[in-house]
Design a protein around this motif. Structure first.
Motif, PDB file in Angstrom:
ATOM      1  N   SER A  47       0.900  -1.230   0.088  1.00 45.02           N
ATOM      2  CA  SER A  47       0.136   0.086  -0.096  1.00 45.02           C
ATOM      3  C   SER A  47       0.911   1.347  -0.016  1.00 45.02           C
ATOM      4  CB  SER A  47      -0.912  -0.120   1.178  1.00 45.02           C
ATOM      5  OG  SER A  47      -0.323   0.040   2.444  1.00 45.02           O
ATOM      6  N   LYS A  48       2.185   1.151   0.667  1.00 41.53           N
ATOM      7  CA  LYS A  48       3.184   2.332   0.561  1.00 41.53           C
ATOM      8  C   LYS A  48       3.254   2.715  -1.009  1.00 41.53           C
ATOM      9  CE  LYS A  48       5.566   2.605   4.837  1.00 41.53           C
ATOM     10  NZ  LYS A  48       6.641   1.797   5.558  1.00 41.53           N
ATOM     11  N   ASP A  49       3.403   1.581  -1.671  1.00 43.18           N
ATOM     12  CA  ASP A  49       3.984   1.640  -2.934  1.00 43.18           C
ATOM     13  C   ASP A  49       2.942   2.225  -3.863  1.00 43.18           C
ATOM     14  OD1 ASP A  49       6.389   0.555  -2.765  1.00 43.18           O
ATOM     15  OD2 ASP A  49       5.657  -1.449  -2.880  1.00 43.18           O
ATOM     16  N   ILE A  50       1.485   1.701  -3.568  1.00 45.40           N
ATOM     17  CA  ILE A  50       0.353   2.250  -4.312  1.00 45.40           C
ATOM     18  C   ILE A  50       0.213   3.850  -4.099  1.00 45.40           C
ATOM     19  CG2 ILE A  50      -2.036   2.365  -4.370  1.00 45.40           C
ATOM     20  CD1 ILE A  50      -1.746  -0.716  -3.885  1.00 45.40           C
ATOM     21  N   LYS A  51       0.633   4.272  -2.713  1.00 47.85           N
ATOM     22  CA  LYS A  51       0.533   5.565  -2.330  1.00 47.85           C
ATOM     23  C   LYS A  51       1.650   6.407  -3.104  1.00 47.85           C
ATOM     24  CE  LYS A  51       0.693   8.658   1.590  1.00 47.85           C
ATOM     25  NZ  LYS A  51       1.274   9.046   2.803  1.00 47.85           N
ATOM     26  N   LYS A  52       2.831   5.874  -3.494  1.00 44.39           N
ATOM     27  CA  LYS A  52       3.721   6.385  -4.253  1.00 44.39           C
ATOM     28  C   LYS A  52       3.339   6.673  -5.709  1.00 44.39           C
ATOM     29  CE  LYS A  52       7.653   4.568  -2.613  1.00 44.39           C
ATOM     30  NZ  LYS A  52       8.771   3.726  -2.931  1.00 44.39           N
ATOM     31  N   SER A  57       2.730  10.337 -12.838  1.00 44.06           N
ATOM     32  CA  SER A  57       2.055  10.252 -13.982  1.00 44.06           C
ATOM     33  C   SER A  57       1.811   8.902 -14.503  1.00 44.06           C
ATOM     34  CB  SER A  57       2.794  11.065 -15.030  1.00 44.06           C
ATOM     35  OG  SER A  57       3.794  10.193 -15.517  1.00 44.06           O
ATOM     36  N   TYR A  58       0.725   8.923 -15.674  1.00 44.72           N
ATOM     37  CA  TYR A  58       0.793   7.397 -16.333  1.00 44.72           C
ATOM     38  C   TYR A  58       2.017   6.891 -16.696  1.00 44.72           C
ATOM     39  CZ  TYR A  58      -0.972   3.183 -18.698  1.00 44.72           C
ATOM     40  OH  TYR A  58      -1.197   1.867 -19.122  1.00 44.72           O
ATOM     41  N   ILE A  59       2.717   7.896 -17.338  1.00 48.29           N
ATOM     42  CA  ILE A  59       4.222   7.445 -17.924  1.00 48.29           C
ATOM     43  C   ILE A  59       5.150   6.954 -16.792  1.00 48.29           C
ATOM     44  CG2 ILE A  59       6.011   8.298 -19.036  1.00 48.29           C
ATOM     45  CD1 ILE A  59       4.131   9.885 -20.740  1.00 48.29           C
ATOM     46  N   GLU A  60       5.481   7.500 -15.755  1.00 46.54           N
ATOM     47  CA  GLU A  60       6.143   7.327 -14.632  1.00 46.54           C
ATOM     48  C   GLU A  60       5.549   5.979 -13.967  1.00 46.54           C
ATOM     49  OE1 GLU A  60       7.223  11.531 -13.025  1.00 46.54           O
ATOM     50  OE2 GLU A  60       5.485  10.809 -12.488  1.00 46.54           O
ATOM     51  N   GLU A  84       7.819   7.926 -25.063  1.00 47.03           N
ATOM     52  CA  GLU A  84       7.742   8.166 -26.459  1.00 47.03           C
ATOM     53  C   GLU A  84       6.250   7.253 -26.668  1.00 47.03           C
ATOM     54  OE1 GLU A  84       9.559   9.434 -29.151  1.00 47.03           O
ATOM     55  OE2 GLU A  84      10.247  10.406 -27.409  1.00 47.03           O
ATOM     56  N   ALA A  85       6.146   6.193 -26.114  1.00 49.76           N
ATOM     57  CA  ALA A  85       4.952   5.201 -26.457  1.00 49.76           C
ATOM     58  C   ALA A  85       3.599   6.073 -25.980  1.00 49.76           C
ATOM     59  CB  ALA A  85       5.168   4.124 -25.687  1.00 49.76           C
ATOM     60  N   TYR A  86       3.556   6.625 -25.025  1.00 50.35           N
ATOM     61  CA  TYR A  86       2.357   7.295 -24.421  1.00 50.35           C
ATOM     62  C   TYR A  86       2.175   8.811 -24.426  1.00 50.35           C
ATOM     63  CZ  TYR A  86       2.116   2.570 -22.713  1.00 50.35           C
ATOM     64  OH  TYR A  86       2.125   0.971 -22.599  1.00 50.35           O
ATOM     65  N   LYS A  87       2.923   9.343 -25.420  1.00 52.93           N
ATOM     66  CA  LYS A  87       3.061  10.755 -25.399  1.00 52.93           C
ATOM     67  C   LYS A  87       1.769  11.402 -25.934  1.00 52.93           C
ATOM     68  CE  LYS A  87       5.050  11.018 -29.713  1.00 52.93           C
ATOM     69  NZ  LYS A  87       6.070   9.897 -30.515  1.00 52.93           N
ATOM     70  N   GLN A  88       1.369  12.633 -25.625  1.00 52.26           N
ATOM     71  CA  GLN A  88       0.284  13.262 -25.819  1.00 52.26           C
ATOM     72  C   GLN A  88      -0.210  13.132 -27.189  1.00 52.26           C
ATOM     73  OE1 GLN A  88      -1.625  15.166 -23.523  1.00 52.26           O
ATOM     74  NE2 GLN A  88      -3.166  16.172 -24.976  1.00 52.26           N
ATOM     75  N   SER A  89       0.680  13.308 -27.894  1.00 52.23           N
ATOM     76  CA  SER A  89       0.248  13.285 -29.445  1.00 52.23           C
ATOM     77  C   SER A  89      -0.090  11.911 -30.069  1.00 52.23           C
ATOM     78  CB  SER A  89       1.577  13.857 -30.472  1.00 52.23           C
ATOM     79  OG  SER A  89       2.446  13.027 -30.116  1.00 52.23           O
ATOM     80  N   SER A  90       0.302  11.077 -29.094  1.00 55.61           N
ATOM     81  CA  SER A  90      -0.254   9.617 -29.727  1.00 55.61           C
ATOM     82  C   SER A  90      -1.508   9.465 -28.846  1.00 55.61           C
ATOM     83  CB  SER A  90       0.803   8.470 -29.341  1.00 55.61           C
ATOM     84  OG  SER A  90       1.985   8.704 -30.028  1.00 55.61           O
ATOM     85  N   PHE A  91      -1.498   9.822 -27.677  1.00 52.31           N
ATOM     86  CA  PHE A  91      -2.700   9.619 -26.877  1.00 52.31           C
ATOM     87  C   PHE A  91      -3.321  10.948 -26.712  1.00 52.31           C
ATOM     88  CE2 PHE A  91      -0.515   5.480 -26.647  1.00 52.31           C
ATOM     89  CZ  PHE A  91      -1.545   4.618 -26.470  1.00 52.31           C
ATOM     90  N   PRO A  92      -4.157  11.417 -27.286  1.00 55.46           N
ATOM     91  CA  PRO A  92      -4.561  12.848 -26.943  1.00 55.46           C
ATOM     92  C   PRO A  92      -5.437  12.955 -25.906  1.00 55.46           C
ATOM     93  CG  PRO A  92      -5.239  12.225 -29.448  1.00 55.46           C
ATOM     94  CD  PRO A  92      -4.203  11.169 -28.739  1.00 55.46           C
ATOM     95  N   GLY A  93      -6.308  11.916 -25.565  1.00 54.57           N
ATOM     96  CA  GLY A  93      -7.213  11.726 -24.685  1.00 54.57           C
ATOM     97  C   GLY A  93      -6.707  11.215 -23.160  1.00 54.57           C
ATOM     98  N   GLY A  94      -5.391  11.151 -23.471  1.00 53.30           N
ATOM     99  CA  GLY A  94      -4.678  10.451 -22.205  1.00 53.30           C
ATOM    100  C   GLY A  94      -4.452   9.001 -22.519  1.00 53.30           C
ATOM    101  N   PRO A  95      -3.615   8.074 -21.867  1.00 55.15           N
ATOM    102  CA  PRO A  95      -3.445   6.680 -22.067  1.00 55.15           C
ATOM    103  C   PRO A  95      -4.675   6.127 -21.624  1.00 55.15           C
ATOM    104  CG  PRO A  95      -1.455   7.612 -21.448  1.00 55.15           C
ATOM    105  CD  PRO A  95      -2.283   8.780 -20.991  1.00 55.15           C
ATOM    106  N   ALA A  96      -5.048   6.135 -20.380  1.00 52.03           N
ATOM    107  CA  ALA A  96      -6.085   5.475 -19.738  1.00 52.03           C
ATOM    108  C   ALA A  96      -7.123   5.973 -18.917  1.00 52.03           C
ATOM    109  CB  ALA A  96      -5.452   4.115 -19.121  1.00 52.03           C
ATOM    110  N   PRO A  97      -8.003   7.117 -19.503  1.00 50.82           N
ATOM    111  CA  PRO A  97      -8.890   7.772 -18.769  1.00 50.82           C
ATOM    112  C   PRO A  97      -9.878   7.033 -17.941  1.00 50.82           C
ATOM    113  CG  PRO A  97      -9.238   8.436 -21.001  1.00 50.82           C
ATOM    114  CD  PRO A  97      -8.053   7.485 -20.642  1.00 50.82           C
TER     115      PRO A  97
END
Ligand SMILES: *Cc1c(COP(=O)(O)O)cnc(C)c1O
Length: 499
Positions: A47-52, A57-60, A84-97
């Motif tokens: 649960s500590k890891d989850i808190k971190k 961000s999604y990418i991190e 590179e994979a999940y950049k805004q220009s590839s996922f304009p709506g965010g990777p996983a809203p």
């Protein structure tokens, strides 16, 4: 970021100790004994890891979670690739809203904001980068030639993922009359300097067996080697496709905490529209890592081989194949189920089940094993009428437009809640944009056929005003680069001709 101890992999069918590195596993795809690669232990998240993770961000989050599994990739490399994979220009709506349906207990995890408007992008935007790095890490001097047979979604997602990725080339075969007009245009207009697309006169099975034959042809192997290539596959049994899918379930849990919908530690359920069992298996691995996931609801369409398995313990592929409006789930052999069997029953039993499947088209697990599976998994299925009704009612009740696959899952989640009274918050994996299956969505909403213009994209837009994903807009005006159609027996010659 602290460095992790190295994680090794083994085959689901082998009792030998794990000896494959993550880079080898991604490069090789399938184990030599025909089994699938699995990690020798599951890393934990407390649960500590989850808190971190909540403050990332999604990418991190993705780089952190991948670093636990892919230990011969440096954290910095993974962070770079995820950026590179999940950049805004590839996922304009965010990777996983995550979108709540009205005030209900159901949240739609939208995994289709990527370049091809289907959830395959979540894995195929990153996997080619991991493959490219694996060539360097394993001392491979040749270039990977990816051959794909597709019934639609995988081909386009693989093309977008591999385009212009160093030391890779990709060729996609599709059945000339077996994909939708949007899907055909998506592939025919593909950009990139290392891509090839070719239609075949035949069905998906012809394309698939053609590719398999080329893969196992010694002459082709030699020819490729002499030109400094080797065959590789973008198939969903590759661990490089599975690992990135674990991320969005953990990320969704963090988002629910951040939005104060749940407390850290609270249980949620997950419901997944399932075909090859890859997506739902990723949720199971997140649960094994320590995420407080309760039930995993396996949603099927009329091809309900998994529903039956989860209820009876018998997997039987000897049944009628149904063509449905959720075609990405029209599947009778769910390859990734093998990984679940391994995790629950071990390698010996898994090898025996797979032998039975090959010989008789079926196998049965003991009551003991079924009970263990049932502690987590429940199976439900949805027919075509129910799928259409769900699209219509979800739009009417929540002003939420769902695609046909997501609708199957929404319906199964509802059946589960009604049957059990369990009202735990449920995250439903939404696997495609409604526009990818616009004709069926339009018909479900109105009862009428669309005018037929580009698979009803415009009709559905006029009706709902829901935005068309950017990659699908103007698809009719893009330049056609690939319009070749060949006989199904000419696939080998085609590959020779492009080398
Ligand atoms: C591939 C796909 C699925 C099935 O996912 P699996 O991981 O094979 O279970 C479901 N929906 C859509 C839209 C897909 O493209």
């Amino acid at each position: 970021m602290e460095s992790n101890k190295s994680m090794l992999y083994k085959s689901t069918r082998s009792t030998e100790s794990a000896s494959y590195s993550s880079a080898q596993v991604i490069k090789q795809g399938l184990a030599v004994d025909g089994g699938l690669f699995v990690p020798d232990s599951i890393p934990t998240i407390n649960s500590k890891d989850i808190k971190k993770l909540c403050s990332m961000s999604y990418i991190e989050r993705a780089a952190y979670i991948l670093s636990l599994f892919l230990t011969d990739y440096k954290y910095e490399e993974l962070l770079y690739d995820c950026n590179e994979a999940y950049k805004q220009s590839s996922f304009p709506g965010g990777p996983a809203p995550l979108v709540r349906l009205g005030n209900s207990n159901v949240y739609s995890l939208e995994l289709w904001h990527g370049p091809t408007a289907a959830f395959k992008d979540m894995a195929l935007q990153i996997m080619p980068r991991l493959l490219s790095r694996s060539l360097v890490k394993t001392g491979e001097s040749r270039t990977a030639l990816i051959l794909v047979a597709t019934s639609g979604d995988t081909g386009k997602a693989a093309l977008e993922g591999y385009k212009d990725v160093e030391r890779t080339r990709i060729t996609v075969f599709y059945p000339v009359d077996g994909v939708s007009r949007v899907q055909k245009l998506q592939m025919a207009t593909q950009t990139g300097n290392n891509v090839d697309v070719c239609a075949i006169k035949g069905n998906f099975d012809d394309a698939q067996s053609g590719v398999k034959q080329i893969f196992s042809d010694p002459e082709m192997f030699k020819l490729l080697d002499s030109k400094n290539y080797f065959f590789s596959s973008a198939n969903s049994i590759n661990w490089g496709r599975l690992a990135p899918q674990i991320v969005y379930y953990i990320s969704a849990y963090c988002d629910l905490i951040n939005e104060s919908k749940i407390e850290n530690g609270e249980t949620i359920n997950i419901c997944v529209p399932t075909g090859n069992f890859g997506n739902i298996l990723a949720a199971y691995i997140a649960k094994l890592m320590g995420l407080p996931f309760g039930k995993l609801i396996c949603a099927s369409n009329s091809n309900n081989v998994l529903t039956e398995f989860l209820r009876t313990g018998t997997y039987d592929r000897n049944r009628e194949f149904h063509v449905t409006m959720s075609p990405s789930m029209d599947i009778l052999i769910s390859s990734n189920l093998e990984r679940l069997l391994y995790l629950i029953a071990g390698a010996d039993k898994t090898a025996a089940y797979m032998e039975d499947l090959k010989k008789y088209g079926k196998y049965s697990v003991s009551t003991d094993i079924l009970n263990k599976i049932s502690e987590t998994f429940v199976g439900y299925c949805t027919n075509e009428v129910e799928t259409a009704d769900t699209i219509k009612n979800t739009y009417k009740n929540y002003a939420y437009l769902s695609d046909t696959h997501t609708a199957v899952a929404l319906n199964c989640a509802e059946k589960y809640t009604t049957e059990t009274g369990d009202t735990t918050i449920t995250v439903v994996a939404s696997t495609a944009s409604p526009y990818k299956f616009a004709a069926d969505v339009y018909k479900s909403l109105t009862g009428n056929n669309s005018s037929g213009n580009l698979e009803a994209l415009d009709d559905l837009y006029s009706l709902t005003n829901v935005e068309i994903p950017i990659p699908l807009r103007d698809i009719g005006n893009k330049t056609i680069r690939f319009n070749k159609t060949i006989e199904k027996n000419d696939m080998k010659n085609y590959v020779k001709s492009i080398l």
